[in-house]
Design an enzyme around this catalytic site. Structure first.
Site, PDB file in Angstrom:
ATOM      1  N   ARG A  83      -5.254 -26.442  15.420  1.00 21.38           N
ATOM      2  CA  ARG A  83      -4.364 -25.712  14.523  1.00 21.38           C
ATOM      3  C   ARG A  83      -4.818 -25.812  13.073  1.00 21.38           C
ATOM      4  O   ARG A  83      -4.031 -25.979  12.164  1.00 21.38           O
ATOM      5  CB  ARG A  83      -2.927 -26.255  14.635  1.00 21.38           C
ATOM      6  CG  ARG A  83      -2.167 -25.737  15.814  1.00 21.38           C
ATOM      7  CD  ARG A  83      -1.220 -24.647  15.377  1.00 21.38           C
ATOM      8  NE  ARG A  83      -0.591 -24.008  16.531  1.00 21.38           N
ATOM      9  CZ  ARG A  83      -0.986 -22.831  16.998  1.00 21.38           C
ATOM     10  NH1 ARG A  83      -1.982 -22.182  16.454  1.00 21.38           N
ATOM     11  NH2 ARG A  83      -0.372 -22.290  18.020  1.00 21.38           N
ATOM     12  N   GLU A 101      -3.396 -12.354  28.823  1.00 25.08           N
ATOM     13  CA  GLU A 101      -2.551 -11.362  29.441  1.00 25.08           C
ATOM     14  C   GLU A 101      -3.374 -10.349  30.197  1.00 25.08           C
ATOM     15  O   GLU A 101      -3.037  -9.944  31.309  1.00 25.08           O
ATOM     16  CB  GLU A 101      -1.724 -10.665  28.361  1.00 25.08           C
ATOM     17  CG  GLU A 101      -0.288 -10.727  28.682  1.00 25.08           C
ATOM     18  CD  GLU A 101       0.569 -10.060  27.641  1.00 25.08           C
ATOM     19  OE1 GLU A 101       0.042  -9.306  26.806  1.00 25.08           O
ATOM     20  OE2 GLU A 101       1.765 -10.296  27.692  1.00 25.08           O
ATOM     21  N   ASP A 159     -16.567 -24.783  16.245  1.00 26.69           N
ATOM     22  CA  ASP A 159     -15.419 -23.951  16.522  1.00 26.69           C
ATOM     23  C   ASP A 159     -15.248 -23.969  18.042  1.00 26.69           C
ATOM     24  O   ASP A 159     -16.158 -24.359  18.769  1.00 26.69           O
ATOM     25  CB  ASP A 159     -15.729 -22.551  16.007  1.00 26.69           C
ATOM     26  CG  ASP A 159     -14.652 -21.572  16.359  1.00 26.69           C
ATOM     27  OD1 ASP A 159     -13.481 -21.947  16.251  1.00 26.69           O
ATOM     28  OD2 ASP A 159     -14.986 -20.444  16.718  1.00 26.69           O
TER      29      ASP A 159
END
Lengths: 353, 1195
Positions: B793, B500, B396
């Protein structure tokens, strides 16, 4: 379940040589410095040992005679044909005449050899009751089931000693006669029949049941002898130290052989004039021929032999040592050659030791 | 387990559940399970029967039970009963002890969980109760950060609108917060105990099941019915977060909860050695049957030819008058005798060794992660040696290779790059800095600029460069972060994506502190001055737009549009005047991207009032529209986001975990192929691939497959293959070479049929097509020729499919490593699953076989522990099979000399004890402690790993060699004594060729030969090895003398008939000469063979052992790949990692505390009435994460 996972093992592992797999260790390597000398030394030592064994085995004198009595092989064939079958063999005896040109150095041992006799057959081998033979009174009356069908006699009495091994007790007997010079009377050579069994067998493993009123016969009362026997076990010998379960012939027989061809000690010759061996002269062995072997293609032999420092005659071990020793040296040379050839190519490898 | 039992008790399984709140009597009728959980299997009374029943279900145990029964038949019994029962009892009791210990710990953890306290509303009072006493229908109160005790219907909470936040890490592994909302009718109850106590709603809902995402039910209360969905339910195992308290009504308790219903059985994994072993055991059984048949035939012949005439002495047994029947019985007798070919102790020993290896993994301090106090954990104890055979690693990305911590690294403002210096900073410092960053105080001074060392930016700020100010202002304004003051009055940001968070935190550090927001305003403290901006519009992020914008009016009244987004998108929207800056910034972006940073372009636009008004009206219209609403809105967004003025770009580092690059380099040197399977976008994935050296510029080609249909994908794959073959003209057919891989020589590169290095990048869409059956092979062929494969994806299911694909077609050992719930399927389907106990909860770890704290420990786990485990296990098996063949086949040879009568060669006691006492410990010690090369050398020389991959140390060939070795030894063991004992007399003239002496000689020889052999095999003699080897031989003689002693015979004359034998035999020189000869004869060829092999074909480990021996301190020279990260024209296409919907939540003000100004705007009102927003929100998988729990979200 799920909650315990995070709690478990939240500690730092111990820093020990064991847990960290850092235990000090000896890490041997098959290096040339060790292997080659080892091979050569072992080879030489084995050849030496082999030669020693071989010569000492060769030095042993053996006289053997097959008295099975196959037709045309001497006077035992008469007994053999007569004693054929299941019926009790008649009291038949035969003789083996031989002469010694020189002294057979002592101590001389007299063995009998049977071949093709499967004392190591499992059904045969288990057919005994060691508890009975060790003199346990309870076992005397209740022989182990392994003894079947020689557990109880036809009349329902317990058989003592029970089992197939005891039932098939070797019952030929031998006497040795010596004639110093031709024409002289044959004298009987004393055969030492004591101490032919192992000490532990005679003193520990085989014990008579406790005497009843000082009588061995009473101790065995209520038992039957094995079907093949002519006399009860307490009459095997008149010597009270050699009768019953501790009869030495019986004890020897009960130590079953490993292989279908086997020898058992019958007697030693070490008494009187014969302590140095059998002097030169003519001899004959008088054989009481009782034991049937021809039915199963077996042979009976009688052997006179002396022994060396490592036991009886057996050339095999010496030869085997010689072979293995030579192989060691051969392998050593092969390895040496290979090592020398390849050491040049691999600089790193040659400075181990 | 308990669930099953319960269902057995109530065969009419529940169809629907009726629960009445606060009414235990009512609920009692249904006999719902209470909240006590049992994961334990046994209690004191049931332990013995259940455990024994389970154990005898195992084939091996059942087999030995069968043997035991055979032995009870006197006609067959060739061994006494104790020869089987002693090992069997030993084995079974050992297993039972292990099971009992396991169960004890389960009881303990059950108790711990069952005894947790929770506040339950009983008799109108809140009382503390143990979890196990909580009943269905109870109302319980939860406080912040508490575990939820049972599956609850949320009634009310401290937050407005009955909202509450839960973390579901224990359930699905996702650490991000999830929103739950109570029904309006019940949320009015609030914390009022008396009205809660009066609550008597009846819930009718589905029966217990394991579907986490689904719930349906109806609440009937006060004559009205309310539909219940998953949004109203809090599940057991969740943790309440950011919510002071909440009340809930228990719907499912204990075993009925979804958590417990989900704790299904994990798939039972076996190692390839296990499978091989099982095959071999079957072969051995076949072999045993063959031997049995040969001997049975022999017996029939013997009985008819010879035994028949032997009747004088050897009776016919009962019912065995026919030689055929005798042969039949003999067959079974020999099956009993020869059963030691597959000794019962094999399985136990293997388990013991594996257990030992597992402990070594747990104990290894070099795999202990101090920062989290996490040692490595072998959760499965049965797979260790497979760690030494890995060929493919499926990894992963997020949380495994990367830390999932974003750091603001660099920026380019108005054509100038800031933050250059940072490149040289060590990673370690970064971690600590991150921690400090958590408790940023909201003070005006930017005191924490530690992780941005370039002071030129500070200087520019102080100089008042307007562009720089604008840049930082944008960062502080254009985001979806929520701020909150924690109890200590410190500012805490709840961020949706870590990117962010990194940007807002960066702005904060430079003095542009985002303070708070209302639906209409954003307050920012700009260099100490609080400034409130009016938020006019929020142009939310979407996957298509790849950007987000805010339109604000500053206190001066100017309207500005601030936008950040993917450079590719944003650059198209720029005003033409930006041309120069664009090319400059573009260069910078390339530079950032090649350093593996994630980039964003930043731009703004000044809007004039009139234009904006007009636009806003159009937007209102569009939003009110019923048709084509979304299209119209996005059109309007497009309309206003143009003619942007470029400000610059940001570069955020998705930090790699420590040591990832080194680990990957080493692992690929060990010829392990690393595939990255990630849910990330292609660009991000490729970037990370480059960053962690999976992809390198030195590669000959990187094939990118992005086809949208099966045909396209196939064409792309084939084209790639053509290129590949085109460059390797000598190479004829790839898969043939690969399939015959096992026969290839060890030397490096031989299996690299494709010269040159290739990589394949494939995205989820293409993968879906590629996994269709006909394209599958193309994919596999290409993928396996590539050094690296990156799948981006991909869904969790696809991850598992890829693993299965390789597993199915490649016959290779696979390893999957991951940290999140999305990796669970892959972890479960790979041969070995490794869970990184990272930041995403425990789901991956719980499904895994091994748990590591960091990716880098994988290197040690595989190259040291795996390699050793494999090496040891192989050595162990070789020796074990050898030993038992040598031991058992003697009976076969003996059969020819004892009339095939199933007579044993050895004493029965010797047969009983040989495997479990005389020879078990030395080989166990070797299996646990042996090392050929040290751990350091294993790490330094990854090529040492290759024998495991190629299955060289134990395979069928090796097995046959071991068997041949065993047969040879058994020949020597039998025939040397046979020849030597033939008609032999002892030293005292007494006959010694008796069965018992023969047995003792052979047994002694055997013990000595196998001890010498194990001494020869042991290459790492620790104290334990010494003690065990010498101790075993000593024990043999000790026990032998005891068993042949008078005293023992005196007590059990039947059982120990060998009295006096040991002493008599062992005092004969002759016997020792035989023993010596056998030992030398059986060991000499082995030594020769090994010596020649070491000379002629030294293996790598041989060479290294010699190096070690020669004490050369210098490390073996292996060509380490230079770890260059050359810059190239790689271009980061990174865009937001956001999900949509947050803008809506922010502008609605729903998630704001009551103290924030009451919503007034029309837009807000509209949303307020429209309750669908929360479903909307939940649909879009909200990822709210707050820094105050030190959690970050996954992309």
């Amino acid at each position: 379940m799920t909650w315990s996972v995070s709690a478990r093992g939240a500690h730092q592992p111990d820093n020990t040589a064991f847990t960290q797999q850092r235990l000090p260790a000896w890490q041997p390597l098959l290096s040339a410095g060790i292997t080659l000398p080892l091979f050569f030394c072992a080879g030489l030592a084995f050849i030496g040992l082999g030669l020693g064994l071989f010569y000492s085995s060769n030095g042993i004198k053996e006289l053997e005679y097959d008295y099975t009595g196959n037709p045309g092989t001497g006077n035992c064939s008469l007994c053999a044909t007569e004693g054929q079958g299941r019926s009790p063999p008649p009291n038949c005896s035969c003789a083996w005449h031989f002469s010694l040109p020189e002294l057979l150095p002592g101590p001389v041992y007299l063995y009998y050899e049977l071949s093709n006799f499967y004392q190591n057959n499992r059904r045969y081998g288990v057919s005994r009751d060691d508890a009975q033979l060790s003199g346990l009174a309870s076992a005397l009356r209740h022989p182990a089931n392994e003894c079947a069908p020689y557990q109880l006699s036809a009349t329902g009495l317990p058989i003592a000693p029970c089992g197939a091994i005891a039932n098939s007790l070797f019952n030929d007997s031998f006497t040795l006669w010596y004639q110093r010079r031709p024409g002289e009377r044959y004298v009987e050579v004393p055969l030492d029949r004591t101490a032919i069994a192992w000490w532990t067998d005679y003193h520990v493993k085989f014990r008579n049941p406790p005497l009843v009123n000082g009588s061995l016969k009473l101790a065995f009362s209520g038992t039957a002898p094995p079907p093949n026997w002519h006399r009860p076990v307490y009459e095997l010998s008149p010597d009270p130290n050699n009768t019953g379960f501790i009869n030495q012939d019986f004890v020897v027989w009960m130590r079953t052989a490993a292989l279908p061809t086997f020898r058992k000690l019958y007697a030693r010759i070490r008494q009187g004039n014969y302590s140095a061996g059998l002097p030169r002269g003519a001899y004959f062995v008088n054989i009481t021929y009782n034991y049937p072997v021809r039915a199963f293609g077996g042979h009976k032999l009688i052997i006179f032999s002396n022994i060396s420092w490592m036991g009886g005659k057996n050339p095999f071990l010496g030869i085997a040592y010689l072979v293995v020793g030579s192989l060691c040296i051969l392998m050593g040379f092969v390895m040496l050659v290979v090592y020398i050839r390849y050491q040049d190519q691999d600089d790193d490898d040659n400075d181990d030791e | 387990m308990e669930v099953d039992v319960r269902q057995m008790i109530h065969p009419t399984s529940e169809v629907e559940r009726v629960v009445k709140a606060n009414d235990r009597d009512y609920n009692e009728k249904f006999q719902y399970a209470d909240n006590r959980i049992y994961t334990s299997k046994y209690n004191i009374l049931t332990f013995l029967p259940i455990n024994l029943f389970e154990q005898f279900q195992r084939v091996a145990n059942a087999y030995f039970l069968f043997l035991l029964i055979l032995q009870l038949i006197p006609e067959i019994s060739s061994l006494t009963w104790f020869t089987t029962i002693v090992p069997l009892v030993l084995v079974i009791s050992m297993t039972a002890v292990k099971d009992a210990t396991d169960d004890y710990f389960r009881h303990k953890s059950d108790n711990q969980v069952n005894n947790r306290q929770s506040e339950v509303l009983i008799n109108s009072k809140l009382q503390n109760e143990k979890w196990m006493n909580v009943k269905v229908g109870d109302i319980i109160k939860l406080e912040n950060n508490q575990f939820v005790a049972a599956d609850l219907l949320l009634l009310s909470s401290s937050e407005p609108h009955g909202l509450c936040y839960v973390e579901t890490a224990e359930l699905d592994g996702e650490t991000n917060l999830k929103v739950r909302q109570a029904l309006p009718v019940t949320s009015e109850l609030g914390a009022d105990i008396s009205s809660l106590a009066k609550f008597d709603g009846i819930v009718i809902c589905e029966a217990p099941n394991n579907k986490l995402e689904k719930f349906s039910g109806v609440l009937s209360w006060k004559d009205s019915k309310h539909t219940l969905s998953n949004q109203k339910i809090i599940l057991r195992g969740c943790v309440l977060r950011n919510t002071r308290w909440c009340f809930g009504m228990v719907l499912f308790a204990g075993p009925d909860t979804k958590l417990m219903q989900n704790s299904g059985k994990t798939k039972f994994k076996r190692t390839s050695i296990d499978r091989l072993m099982n095959t071999l055991v079957i072969w051995i059984f076949g072999f045993l049957v063959c031997l049995g048949i040969i001997l049975a035939v022999g017996n029939s012949i013997w009985e008819s030819e010879f035994g028949g005439q032997f009747r004088t002495f050897l009776f016919w047994g009962e019912g065995e008058k026919s030689s055929l029947f005798s042969g039949f019985l003999t067959f079974w007798s020999y099956v009993i005798i020869l059963n030691t070919l597959v000794p019962i102790s094999l399985y136990v020993s293997v388990e013991v060794i594996r257990l030992g290896h597992s402990y070594f993994i747990n104990w290894d301090r070099k795999m202990y992660y101090a920062a989290k106090a996490m040692p490595a954990e072998a959760r499965t104890t049965t797979l260790n040696e497979e760690l030494g055979q890995i060929e493919y690693i499926f990894s992963d990305k997020t949380g495994t290779l990367t830390q999932n911590i974003m750091t603001f690294k660099k920026c380019s403002i108005n054509g100038r790059v800031y933050g250059e210096v940072l490149d040289d900073l060590g990673q370690k410092k970064e971690i600590t800095k991150k921690k400090e960053g958590v408790d940023f105080s909201g003070k005006s001074q930017p005191e924490r600029t530690l992780h941005f060392r370039d002071h030129s930016l500070m200087e520019s700020i102080e100089l008042g460069d307007p562009k720089v100010h604008e840049f930082l202002r944008l960062l502080a304004l254009c985001h979806t972060v929520m701020s909150e003051e924690d109890s200590a009055g410190q500012l805490v940001y709840q961020v949706q994506s870590p990117d962010e968070g990194a940007l807002v935190t960066a702005a904060r550090n430079f003095g542009f502190i985002f303070k708070s927001r209302t639906p209409e305003t954003i307050t920012v403290e700009e260099l100490g001055t609080p400034v409130t901006y009016q938020l006019l519009a929020f142009l939310d992020f979407s996957n298509i737009r790849k950007r987000m914008s805010v339109i604000v009016r500053n206190p001066e009244g100017q309207i500005k549009l601030y936008s950040k987004g993917a450079d590719t998108i944003l650059f198209e929207k720029l005003h033409p005047s930006n041309k120069d800056l664009l090319s400059l910034t573009s260069d910078h972006l390339n530079e950032f991207a090649s350093a593996g940073l994630r980039t964003l372009a930043i731009a703004y636009r000044d809007l004039d009032d009139k234009y904006f008004k007009m636009w806003q009206e159009m937007l209102e219209d569009a939003k009110a529209a019923t048709t084509e609403r979304d299209e119209r809105i996005s059109g309007l967004y497009e309309e206003i986001e143009r003619d942007l003025m470029l400000l610059g770009a940001t570069a955020v580092e998705d930090k790699l975990q420590e040591g990832v690059i080194e680990t990957i380099t080493t692992l690929s040197l060990a010829n392990i192929k690393i595939w990255i399977l990630t849910g990330d976008k292609q660009e991000t994935a490729i970037n990370i691939g480059y960053a962690c050296n999976v992809l390198t510029d030195a590669m000959d080609a990187v094939f990118v497959v992005t086809g949208n249909t099966a045909v396209e994908v196939r064409d792309e794959l084939r084209k790639a293959k053509e290129i590949l073959f085109g460059q390797n003209t000598s190479f004829s057919s790839g898969h043939v070479v690969y399939e015959s891989k096992q026969q290839l020589e060890l030397d490096l590169g031989a299996d690299e049929a494709v010269t040159g290095e290739y990589a394949l990048v494939i995205n989820g869409h293409s993968l879906a097509h590629a996994l269709e059956s006909d394209v599958e092979n193309d994919l596999l062929e290409l993928a396996c020729m590539c050094k690296t494969v990156v799948c981006c994806r991909v869904t969790p299911l696809q991850k598992a499919q890829v693993v299965e694909l390789v597993k199915k077609h490649r016959n290779a050992v696979t390893l999957a490593i991951g940290d999140g719930a999305n990796d669970v399927s892959m972890i479960k389907s790979a041969h070995i699953g490794i869970g990184i106990s990272g930041q995403e909860g425990l789901q991956a770890v719980l499904a895994s076989d091994y748990a590591l704290a960091q990716f880098r420990y994988l290197q040690r786990l595989l190259l040291v522990h795996g390699r050793w485990s494999y090496y040891r296990m192989c050595k162990f098996l070789c020796y074990f099979f050898y030993k038992n063949f040598a031991f058992t086949l003697v009976h076969f040879w003996f059969a020819f000399f004892c009339g095939f009568s199933a007579q044993t060669v050895y004493d029965q006691w010797f047969i009983t004890l040989f495997n479990i006492v005389y020879t078990s410990l030395p080989v166990l010690a070797m299996g646990i402690f042996d090392q050929d090369v040290s751990d350091q050398n294993s790490m330094d020389c990854p090529q040492l790993y290759e024998p495991g991959q190629l299955n060289l140390l134990f395979n069928k060939r090796r097995f046959f060699i071991c068997v041949a070795h065993g047969i040879y030894t058994s020949l020597a063991l039998f025939f040397i004594p046979y020849g030597s004992f033939y008609n032999l007399a002892g030293e005292d003239g007494q006959h010694i060729a008796d069965y018992q002496s023969f047995a003792v000689t052979m047994a002694t020889s055997l013990v000595i030969v196998v001890s010498v052999q194990i001494a020869l095999d042991t290459s790492y003699w620790t104290v334990v090895n010494h003690v065990f080897i010498w101790g075993s031989v000593a024990t043999y003689f000790f026990i032998l003398l005891i068993m042949h002693s008078r005293s023992v015979f005196g007590i059990f004359p039947q059982q120990f008939p060998f009295v006096g034998n040991a002493w008599h035999s062992l005092s004969q020189k002759f016997v020792w000469l035989v023993v010596l000869l056998i030992s030398v004869a059986s060991v000499m060829p082995v030594v020769t063979f090994r010596f020649l092999k070491m000379c002629l074909y030294p293996s790598l480990s041989d060479q290294i052992r010699r190096w070690q021996k020669a004490q050369r301190k210098e490390r073996p020279i292996r060509n380490r790949r230079p770890q260059s990260r050359s810059s190239s024209s790689r271009r980061s296409g990174y865009a937001f990692a956001h999900q949509e919907g947050y803008g809506e939540l922010i502008t609605s003000g729903k998630n704001m505390r009551a103290e924030s100004p009451a919503p007034t705007s029309g837009l807000e009102k509209m949303l307020y009435n429209n309750t669908s927003w929360i479903e909307n929100l939940c649909k879009k998988t909200t990822d709210v994460v707050s820094f105050n729990h030190d959690k970050t979200a996954k992309l």
